[in-house]
Structure formats: C-alpha cells, structure tokens
Write a protein that holds these residues in place. Structure first.
Motif, PDB file in Angstrom:
ATOM      1  N   PHE A  72     -47.356 -13.744 -10.283  1.00 48.85           N
ATOM      2  CA  PHE A  72     -47.482 -13.577  -8.769  1.00 48.85           C
ATOM      3  C   PHE A  72     -46.866 -14.603  -7.998  1.00 48.85           C
ATOM      4  CE2 PHE A  72     -51.401 -11.933 -11.149  1.00 48.85           C
ATOM      5  CZ  PHE A  72     -51.415 -10.689 -10.443  1.00 48.85           C
ATOM      6  N   ALA A  73     -46.461 -13.854  -6.710  1.00 44.80           N
ATOM      7  CA  ALA A  73     -45.942 -14.670  -5.538  1.00 44.80           C
ATOM      8  C   ALA A  73     -46.852 -14.657  -4.504  1.00 44.80           C
ATOM      9  CB  ALA A  73     -44.578 -14.201  -4.917  1.00 44.80           C
ATOM     10  N   VAL A  74     -47.485 -15.581  -4.039  1.00 39.61           N
ATOM     11  CA  VAL A  74     -48.531 -15.292  -3.168  1.00 39.61           C
ATOM     12  C   VAL A  74     -48.238 -16.351  -1.751  1.00 39.61           C
ATOM     13  CG1 VAL A  74     -50.934 -15.870  -2.278  1.00 39.61           C
ATOM     14  CG2 VAL A  74     -50.381 -15.440  -4.863  1.00 39.61           C
ATOM     15  N   GLU A  75     -48.425 -15.429  -0.592  1.00 50.35           N
ATOM     16  CA  GLU A  75     -47.700 -16.129   0.676  1.00 50.35           C
ATOM     17  C   GLU A  75     -49.258 -16.451   1.316  1.00 50.35           C
ATOM     18  OE1 GLU A  75     -45.038 -14.049   3.505  1.00 50.35           O
ATOM     19  OE2 GLU A  75     -44.496 -13.230   1.578  1.00 50.35           O
ATOM     20  N   VAL A  76     -49.558 -17.791   1.691  1.00 47.96           N
ATOM     21  CA  VAL A  76     -50.535 -18.368   1.932  1.00 47.96           C
ATOM     22  C   VAL A  76     -50.488 -18.970   3.510  1.00 47.96           C
ATOM     23  CG1 VAL A  76     -52.557 -20.203   1.746  1.00 47.96           C
ATOM     24  CG2 VAL A  76     -51.571 -18.828  -0.352  1.00 47.96           C
ATOM     25  N   LEU A  77     -51.499 -18.813   4.351  1.00 49.26           N
ATOM     26  CA  LEU A  77     -51.541 -19.268   5.752  1.00 49.26           C
ATOM     27  C   LEU A  77     -52.682 -20.290   5.694  1.00 49.26           C
ATOM     28  CD1 LEU A  77     -50.826 -16.138   7.860  1.00 49.26           C
ATOM     29  CD2 LEU A  77     -49.451 -18.126   7.638  1.00 49.26           C
ATOM     30  N   GLY A  78     -52.445 -21.440   6.197  1.00 50.85           N
ATOM     31  CA  GLY A  78     -53.553 -22.127   6.559  1.00 50.85           C
ATOM     32  C   GLY A  78     -53.270 -23.174   7.874  1.00 50.85           C
ATOM     33  N   GLY A  79     -54.228 -23.836   8.184  1.00 55.41           N
ATOM     34  CA  GLY A  79     -54.156 -24.754   9.558  1.00 55.41           C
ATOM     35  C   GLY A  79     -53.544 -26.034   9.188  1.00 55.41           C
ATOM     36  N   SER A  80     -53.437 -26.503   7.885  1.00 60.04           N
ATOM     37  CA  SER A  80     -52.703 -27.494   7.506  1.00 60.04           C
ATOM     38  C   SER A  80     -52.305 -27.569   6.199  1.00 60.04           C
ATOM     39  CB  SER A  80     -53.759 -28.884   7.848  1.00 60.04           C
ATOM     40  OG  SER A  80     -54.635 -28.974   7.049  1.00 60.04           O
ATOM     41  N   MET A  81     -51.542 -28.431   5.783  1.00 55.69           N
ATOM     42  CA  MET A  81     -51.126 -28.722   4.321  1.00 55.69           C
ATOM     43  C   MET A  81     -52.468 -28.691   3.575  1.00 55.69           C
ATOM     44  SD  MET A  81     -47.618 -30.692   4.548  1.00 55.69           S
ATOM     45  CE  MET A  81     -47.032 -30.640   2.937  1.00 55.69           C
ATOM     46  N   GLN A  82     -53.316 -29.349   3.816  1.00 54.30           N
ATOM     47  CA  GLN A  82     -54.308 -29.843   3.002  1.00 54.30           C
ATOM     48  C   GLN A  82     -55.350 -28.670   3.094  1.00 54.30           C
ATOM     49  OE1 GLN A  82     -53.416 -31.641   5.963  1.00 54.30           O
ATOM     50  NE2 GLN A  82     -53.140 -33.635   4.978  1.00 54.30           N
ATOM     51  N   ASP A  83     -55.503 -27.766   3.967  1.00 51.72           N
ATOM     52  CA  ASP A  83     -56.226 -26.323   3.839  1.00 51.72           C
ATOM     53  C   ASP A  83     -55.431 -25.638   2.737  1.00 51.72           C
ATOM     54  OD1 ASP A  83     -57.726 -27.131   6.036  1.00 51.72           O
ATOM     55  OD2 ASP A  83     -56.709 -25.862   7.537  1.00 51.72           O
ATOM     56  N   VAL A  84     -54.028 -25.474   2.652  1.00 54.33           N
ATOM     57  CA  VAL A  84     -53.567 -24.746   1.792  1.00 54.33           C
ATOM     58  C   VAL A  84     -53.734 -25.109   0.374  1.00 54.33           C
ATOM     59  CG1 VAL A  84     -51.345 -24.064   1.015  1.00 54.33           C
ATOM     60  CG2 VAL A  84     -51.814 -23.923   3.469  1.00 54.33           C
ATOM     61  N   SER A  85     -53.443 -26.410   0.084  1.00 50.43           N
ATOM     62  CA  SER A  85     -54.099 -27.354  -0.977  1.00 50.43           C
ATOM     63  C   SER A  85     -55.247 -27.084  -1.678  1.00 50.43           C
ATOM     64  CB  SER A  85     -53.514 -28.809  -0.580  1.00 50.43           C
ATOM     65  OG  SER A  85     -53.649 -29.414  -2.096  1.00 50.43           O
ATOM     66  N   ARG A  86     -56.172 -27.360  -0.556  1.00 49.58           N
ATOM     67  CA  ARG A  86     -57.639 -27.124  -0.890  1.00 49.58           C
ATOM     68  C   ARG A  86     -57.855 -25.583  -1.198  1.00 49.58           C
ATOM     69  NH1 ARG A  86     -59.715 -28.353   3.617  1.00 49.58           N
ATOM     70  NH2 ARG A  86     -59.318 -30.626   3.358  1.00 49.58           N
ATOM     71  N   PHE A  87     -57.454 -24.586  -0.668  1.00 47.31           N
ATOM     72  CA  PHE A  87     -57.479 -23.424  -1.145  1.00 47.31           C
ATOM     73  C   PHE A  87     -57.106 -23.010  -2.369  1.00 47.31           C
ATOM     74  CE2 PHE A  87     -55.391 -19.284  -1.299  1.00 47.31           C
ATOM     75  CZ  PHE A  87     -56.399 -18.382  -1.291  1.00 47.31           C
ATOM     76  N   ILE A  88     -55.769 -23.624  -2.629  1.00 49.54           N
ATOM     77  CA  ILE A  88     -55.348 -23.225  -4.153  1.00 49.54           C
ATOM     78  C   ILE A  88     -56.165 -24.157  -5.307  1.00 49.54           C
ATOM     79  CG2 ILE A  88     -53.299 -23.668  -5.577  1.00 49.54           C
ATOM     80  CD1 ILE A  88     -53.065 -21.497  -3.332  1.00 49.54           C
ATOM     81  N   SER A  89     -56.509 -25.236  -5.002  1.00 44.40           N
ATOM     82  CA  SER A  89     -57.012 -26.186  -6.097  1.00 44.40           C
ATOM     83  C   SER A  89     -58.500 -25.517  -6.024  1.00 44.40           C
ATOM     84  CB  SER A  89     -56.979 -27.683  -5.695  1.00 44.40           C
ATOM     85  OG  SER A  89     -57.589 -27.937  -4.516  1.00 44.40           O
ATOM     86  N   GLU A  90     -59.232 -25.221  -5.055  1.00 42.83           N
ATOM     87  CA  GLU A  90     -60.804 -24.761  -5.428  1.00 42.83           C
ATOM     88  C   GLU A  90     -60.930 -23.490  -5.463  1.00 42.83           C
ATOM     89  OE1 GLU A  90     -62.525 -26.459  -1.816  1.00 42.83           O
ATOM     90  OE2 GLU A  90     -62.021 -28.581  -2.229  1.00 42.83           O
TER      91      GLU A  90
END
Length: 162
Positions: free
Chosen positions: A104-122
C-alpha cells in the motif's frame, strides 16, 4: 458514454466549471451536461469535488507524508479488509494498493511530523497484518492533482554577473 467522458475531462481540469461553460467546451447542450454529471455522480464515477490546496502558502501548513506499508494476509483477511480499516482514519488522505516492493501507498496529512509519526506508530503499525512501514515526508510540492504550483516568479532567465 462519449458525452460523459467529455464532461468528465472538463470536470477533472476544473470542477468549478458551471453547466453552461461545460456545455460550451464540449459542444453539448446544457440539459445533456446536467444529465451526464448526474449520471457520473450516481454511478460512483465522480465521488466529490475538491480544491487543490498549496498548504505551504497557508499560515497553518500541513505536513504530508507518503507511507509505504507491507502486509501479510491470512485466509480470512484480504487487501480489501486491510484497506477498509486504514481508509477509515481521518489522517489518511489517499490510499492505493500498488505493485512493487510494498503493498500500500498511503498519503497522510498531519499538523506536524510528530502527528504523522504518532499516527503511523500508534494506529497503523500495530495492525496485525502490517509487517513494515516506511514513511517519506514530503518536503516540497511542485504539482498536485494535475495543478502545477508556481512560485509566482515567471522569469526563467539565469542571473548574469559581470
């Protein structure tokens, strides 16, 4: 279907075109354009209308990332089921089953790099089928949704110093 294809081509370039403008561009009458648009929407060909936003030019910019996801399926779980769970997350802007080194290729939007990282990891990585994720943060967007983002400087001449 030819009329619908012509209408679809116009809408793909600019979804804000009104019926009269689409009719003029395609040579169809306004009633036929309205029928084509209604048919395209009813058949699920057109799912919505969106603005192409250059988030870098807004005060609250958004971080975009492309995430590669590998999964391991079992007899009861297929790509559709995994995709359905991933697509439900509001942070997921686009989701594609792809060929190649990952699934899968997923395009993710977040308010910060930490938000994106947290979303993926959690949220994504702990899914039982997910075996690997690789996140690529988008540093600069030059073209999106078929629209080229220009810097406003149309002067392409090279600087010359004496």
């Amino acid at each position: 279907m030819e009329a619908e294809r012509e209408v679809l081509d116009v809408l793909a370039r600019n979804a804000r075109e009104d019926i009269a403008d689409i009719a003029a561009q395609t040579g169809l009458d306004a009633e036929r354009v309205e029928e084509a648009v209604a048919s395209l929407e009813a058949d699920g060909v057109v799912h919505g209308y969106q603005a192409v936003v250059d988030w870098d030019r807004t005060e609250e910019g958004k971080i975009r990332a492309i995430v590669e996801i590998n999964v391991e399926l079992d007899r009861e779980t297929g790509y559709e089921q995994v995709a359905d769970r991933i697509a439900r997350f509001p942070a997921v802007d686009a989701l594609h089953l792809v060929s190649g080194d990952y699934d899968f290729a997923v395009e993710v939007l977040g308010g910060s790099m930490q938000d994106v990282s947290r979303f993926i990891s959690e949220q994504v990585a702990p899914m039982p089928e997910v075996t690997q994720t690789v996140t690529h943060y988008i540093m600069e967007t030059y073209k999106d949704g078929g629209v080229r983002f220009a810097d406003g400087d149309d002067d392409d001449r090279l600087s010359v110093s004496p």
